[in-house]
Design a protein around this motif. Structure first.
Motif, short mmCIF file in Angstrom:
data_model
loop_
_atom_site.label_atom_id
_atom_site.label_comp_id
_atom_site.label_asym_id
_atom_site.label_seq_id
_atom_site.Cartn_x
_atom_site.Cartn_y
_atom_site.Cartn_z
N THR A 297 0.86 -1.18 0.00
CA THR A 297 0.00 0.00 0.00
C THR A 297 0.90 1.23 0.00
O THR A 297 1.81 1.32 0.82
CB THR A 297 -0.91 0.02 1.25
N ALA A 298 0.68 2.14 -0.94
CA ALA A 298 1.50 3.35 -1.01
C ALA A 298 0.73 4.55 -0.49
O ALA A 298 -0.48 4.66 -0.71
CB ALA A 298 1.93 3.59 -2.46
N LEU A 299 1.46 5.41 0.22
CA LEU A 299 0.88 6.68 0.67
C LEU A 299 1.56 7.77 -0.15
O LEU A 299 2.77 7.91 -0.10
CB LEU A 299 1.14 6.91 2.16
N ILE A 300 0.78 8.51 -0.92
CA ILE A 300 1.36 9.60 -1.69
C ILE A 300 0.68 10.91 -1.32
O ILE A 300 -0.37 10.92 -0.69
CB ILE A 300 1.25 9.37 -3.22
N GLY A 301 1.31 12.00 -1.72
CA GLY A 301 0.73 13.32 -1.43
C GLY A 301 1.85 14.33 -1.31
O GLY A 301 3.02 13.97 -1.18
N PRO A 302 1.50 15.61 -1.37
CA PRO A 302 2.53 16.65 -1.30
C PRO A 302 3.19 16.72 0.08
O PRO A 302 2.66 16.17 1.04
CB PRO A 302 1.76 17.93 -1.60
N SER A 303 4.34 17.39 0.17
CA SER A 303 5.04 17.54 1.45
C SER A 303 4.10 18.14 2.49
O SER A 303 3.34 19.05 2.19
CB SER A 303 6.23 18.48 1.29
N THR B 94 -3.18 2.44 -3.39
CA THR B 94 -2.60 3.76 -3.17
C THR B 94 -3.60 4.63 -2.43
O THR B 94 -4.80 4.59 -2.71
CB THR B 94 -2.23 4.43 -4.51
N ALA B 95 -3.05 5.38 -1.45
CA ALA B 95 -3.89 6.37 -0.78
C ALA B 95 -3.29 7.73 -1.08
O ALA B 95 -2.09 7.94 -0.87
CB ALA B 95 -3.93 6.12 0.71
N TYR B 96 -4.10 8.64 -1.60
CA TYR B 96 -3.63 10.00 -1.83
C TYR B 96 -4.04 10.84 -0.63
O TYR B 96 -5.22 10.88 -0.27
CB TYR B 96 -4.21 10.57 -3.13
N MET B 97 -3.06 11.49 -0.02
CA MET B 97 -3.35 12.30 1.17
C MET B 97 -3.09 13.77 0.90
O MET B 97 -2.19 14.13 0.14
CB MET B 97 -2.47 11.85 2.35
N THR C 176 -6.99 14.50 -6.61
CA THR C 176 -6.07 13.40 -6.91
C THR C 176 -5.54 13.54 -8.32
O THR C 176 -4.34 13.44 -8.57
CB THR C 176 -6.79 12.05 -6.75
N GLU C 177 -6.46 13.80 -9.23
CA GLU C 177 -6.07 13.93 -10.63
C GLU C 177 -5.07 15.06 -10.81
O GLU C 177 -4.06 14.92 -11.49
CB GLU C 177 -7.31 14.16 -11.49
N ASP C 178 -5.36 16.20 -10.15
CA ASP C 178 -4.46 17.36 -10.26
C ASP C 178 -3.07 17.00 -9.76
O ASP C 178 -2.06 17.37 -10.37
CB ASP C 178 -5.00 18.53 -9.44
N TYR C 179 -3.00 16.26 -8.66
CA TYR C 179 -1.69 15.93 -8.09
C TYR C 179 -0.96 14.94 -8.99
O TYR C 179 0.22 15.12 -9.30
CB TYR C 179 -1.87 15.32 -6.69
N ILE C 180 -1.67 13.93 -9.44
CA ILE C 180 -1.04 12.88 -10.24
C ILE C 180 -0.57 13.40 -11.58
O ILE C 180 0.49 13.03 -12.08
CB ILE C 180 -2.02 11.70 -10.41
N THR C 181 -1.34 14.29 -12.15
CA THR C 181 -0.95 14.82 -13.47
C THR C 181 0.07 15.95 -13.34
O THR C 181 0.52 16.49 -14.34
CB THR C 181 -2.18 15.33 -14.23
N GLY C 182 0.41 16.32 -12.11
CA GLY C 182 1.47 17.29 -11.92
C GLY C 182 0.99 18.73 -11.97
O GLY C 182 1.78 19.66 -12.03
N PHE D 124 -0.41 20.10 -9.63
CA PHE D 124 -0.37 20.59 -8.26
C PHE D 124 0.56 19.70 -7.45
O PHE D 124 0.66 18.52 -7.71
CB PHE D 124 -1.80 20.55 -7.69
N GLY D 125 1.27 20.32 -6.49
CA GLY D 125 2.05 19.50 -5.56
C GLY D 125 3.54 19.62 -5.80
O GLY D 125 4.02 20.46 -6.51
#
Lengths: 260, 309
Positions: free
Chosen positions: A40-46, A225-228, A251-257, A259-260
């Protein structure tokens, strides 16, 4: 044993979990399953709280004053809430291993680094130690590189080797859950590829929860994956779904770059 | 091909600022002068010790100095064997280190790994205070408090003893050892502790198995400094260990140390310029060589066991 909709066993999960650094509300009602023998991955901006969440699974926050947990983190199969005040954090850490951002081998030999967890648990038999250490080093794909110099100091290894040594150190004690806190952020691309390969190999053997800054890495190694964002889990699901068909705009904004 | 001009033109803004240059040079020389003071002082002391000792060794054979078991400069037939003084110094130092190293290490481990911030705030000033007590006070504390207490346990103990002086000297150097050891332990990065706790270690296991090995070079340096201090310590042993050179390493006996002998002579027991008087330079040189040896040893150990993070 609790299961998800797809009937997969859940190794651990959080229920209405909140976390506070002093008065700062860092994690807000987190409900997250960790599926057994999967990654399980945890992703998200700093600053989104992904490392904070990860470090709650072995109660690492207990080391610093002023931190407060609220809610539940349940570890299966015994359905124990590890945040319960009657639970000894040392017992939790005996069951849950952790690999850190920067490799942190102990100032001991390669052999003694891997033996550390076993010695702490009272293992004294030399033959037992030898066997388990070889297994753990093989499990961390390090055996062939170090088998002839087990008595040399661990700090003489390269960064990538040190990180694999830290993984071997955890594997030696057969953890039920293995936490990775951005394990490749201090490594070069080749060492990173080695660690990713290793995580892929280990996922059939141990349940893994990994925090990563690198979205490609999450996509490559994880099943879920969990986007935080801002202390909340915005979206959780099967990795391919989250990356290819995110349900939430953030989520889409973060993954596509964007945002973040 | 373009030719490169032989002279490069420097704009006014980049030209050397003469005034600033002079100021920088002046500051540099002042700083160099300050550093030079310590070097010149050391060299001066060495020169005095060596030249006076050479004078002394013209009258006393070097082999007698090293092998004679009697140190009797006040007798009509004086004998100058450094061994009794050396044994006094070593014995009192050993007694002190047996107290100071375990106690200092335990205090450091407690303050660095176990104590809460509040406890540390309270205990540390007391330790610093302990380190600030003049050694003459420690000396009389040994003579008037510790010796009677020890005599209550061992009635045969004489009024002056290396045991009493050594024990108190140990207490006196605890603050040096504990504070340097604690600094070394606190300098160990938190990531290493997290690794140890993450493996399920208790605090004690983390301190003993990970933090102290990681801080080993600093810890050993602290010990070496403690040894140097014990060897050179003067007032405590002069007051509480007695003034009789004694060829023994039995701590329950009185004895004189090298430093205590120098005090005795400096107080005027021997006429200025006599051979006996010059013996203090030879004794001082021996003492300095001993501390130098420990400092070099400390340096080697620091380099050998340094862990880079």
């Amino acid at each position: 044993m609790s299961t998800t909709e797809q009937n997969l066993p859940v190794k651990a999960f959080t229920r209405d979990f909140n976390f506070y650094y002093g008065s700062f509300h860092a994690l807000k009602s987190i409900n997250l399953p960790v599926i057994e023998k999967h990654v399980t991955a945890l992703i998200g901006p700093s600053g989104c709280g992904k490392s904070t969440l990860l470090r709650s699974f072995n109660r690492m926050h207990d080391l610093y004053p002023g931190n407060r947990y609220q809610g539940e983190i349940v570890l299966n199969p015994d359905n124990t809430n590890i945040l319960d005040t009657r639970v000894d954090p040392i017992e939790v850490r005996m069951r849950v291993g952790m690999v850190f951002q920067k490799p942190n081998p102990f100032p001991k030999s390669i052999y003694e680094n891997v033996a550390y967890g076993l010695r702490v648990r009272g293992e004294k038999s030399r033959s037992m130690l030898d066997d388990k250490i070889e297994d753990a080093l093989r499990g961390a794909s390090l055996w062939n590189e170090v088998k002839d110099r087990l008595n040399q100091p661990a700090t003489a290894l390269s960064g990538g080797q040190q990180q694999r040594l830290c993984i071997a150190r955890c594997l030696a004690t057969d953890p039920e859950l293995l936490l990775f806190d951005e394990p490749t952020s201090a490594l070069d691309p080749i060492a990173t590829a080695n660690i990713e390969e290793l995580v892929t190999q280990l996922r059939d053997r141990v349940t893994i929860l990994i925090v990563t800054h690198n979205m490609q890495q999450a996509a490559r190694v994880s099943h879920y994956t969990a986007y935080m964002y801002l202390g909340e889990v915005v979206e959780y699901g099967i990795t391919d779904e989250v990356f290819l068909r995110p349900k939430k705009k953030e989520t889409e904004d973060y993954i596509t770059g964007r945002f973040g | 091909m373009n030719s490169i001009p032989a002279t490069t033109v420097v704009s006014d803004r980049l030209a050397r600022n003469v005034q600033r240059n002079i100021r920088e040079r002046a500051i540099e020389s002042i700083l160099f002068g300050a550093a030079l003071v310590s070097v010149l002082t050391t060299l001066g002391i060495v020169w005095v010790l060596v030249s006076e000792s050479l004078n002394f060794f013209e009258h006393v054979p070097f082999s007698d100095f090293l092998t004679d078991t009697m140190w009797t400069p006040l007798f009509s037939e004086p004998r100058y064997g450094i061994l009794p003084l050396l044994m006094g110094t070593i014995t009192t130092s050993l007694v002190a280190l047996v107290v100071a190293i375990p106690l200092g290490t335990v205090i450091a481990a407690y303050l660095s790994e176990f104590a809460s911030a509040r406890v540390r705030e309270i205990v540390k000033p007391f330790l610093e205070l302990l380190g600030g007590i003049p050694t003459i006070v420690y000396g009389y504390f040994a003579l008037t408090v510790v010796t009677p207490v020890l005599q209550a346990i061992y009635p045969d103990l004489p009024g002056f003893s290396m045991l009493s002086a050594g024990l108190v000297m140990g207490i006196a150097i605890v603050p040096y050892i504990s504070s340097l050891t604690e600094d070394a332990m606190r300098a160990v990065p938190m990531s290493l502790r997290e690794g140890a706790y993450g493996m399920g270690s208790t605090r004690f296991q983390t301190a003993i198995r990970v933090v102290i090995p990681a801080a080993l070079s600093g810890v050993l340096s602290a010990y070496i400094l403690g040894i140097s201090r014990a060897v050179g310590e003067t007032m405590i042993v002069a007051v509480a260990a007695g003034m009789q050179p004694n060829f023994t390493m039995d701590p329950t006996e009185p004895a004189q140390t090298i430093s205590a002998y120098i005090v005795q002579v400096a107080l005027g027991d021997l006429p200025h310029g006599s051979i006996g008087y010059q013996s203090i330079f030879a004794a001082g040189l021996s003492l300095m060589l001993m501390t130098l040896l420990f400092n070099i040893l400390g340096h080697v150990i620091r380099r050998r066991y340094r862990e880079a993070y």
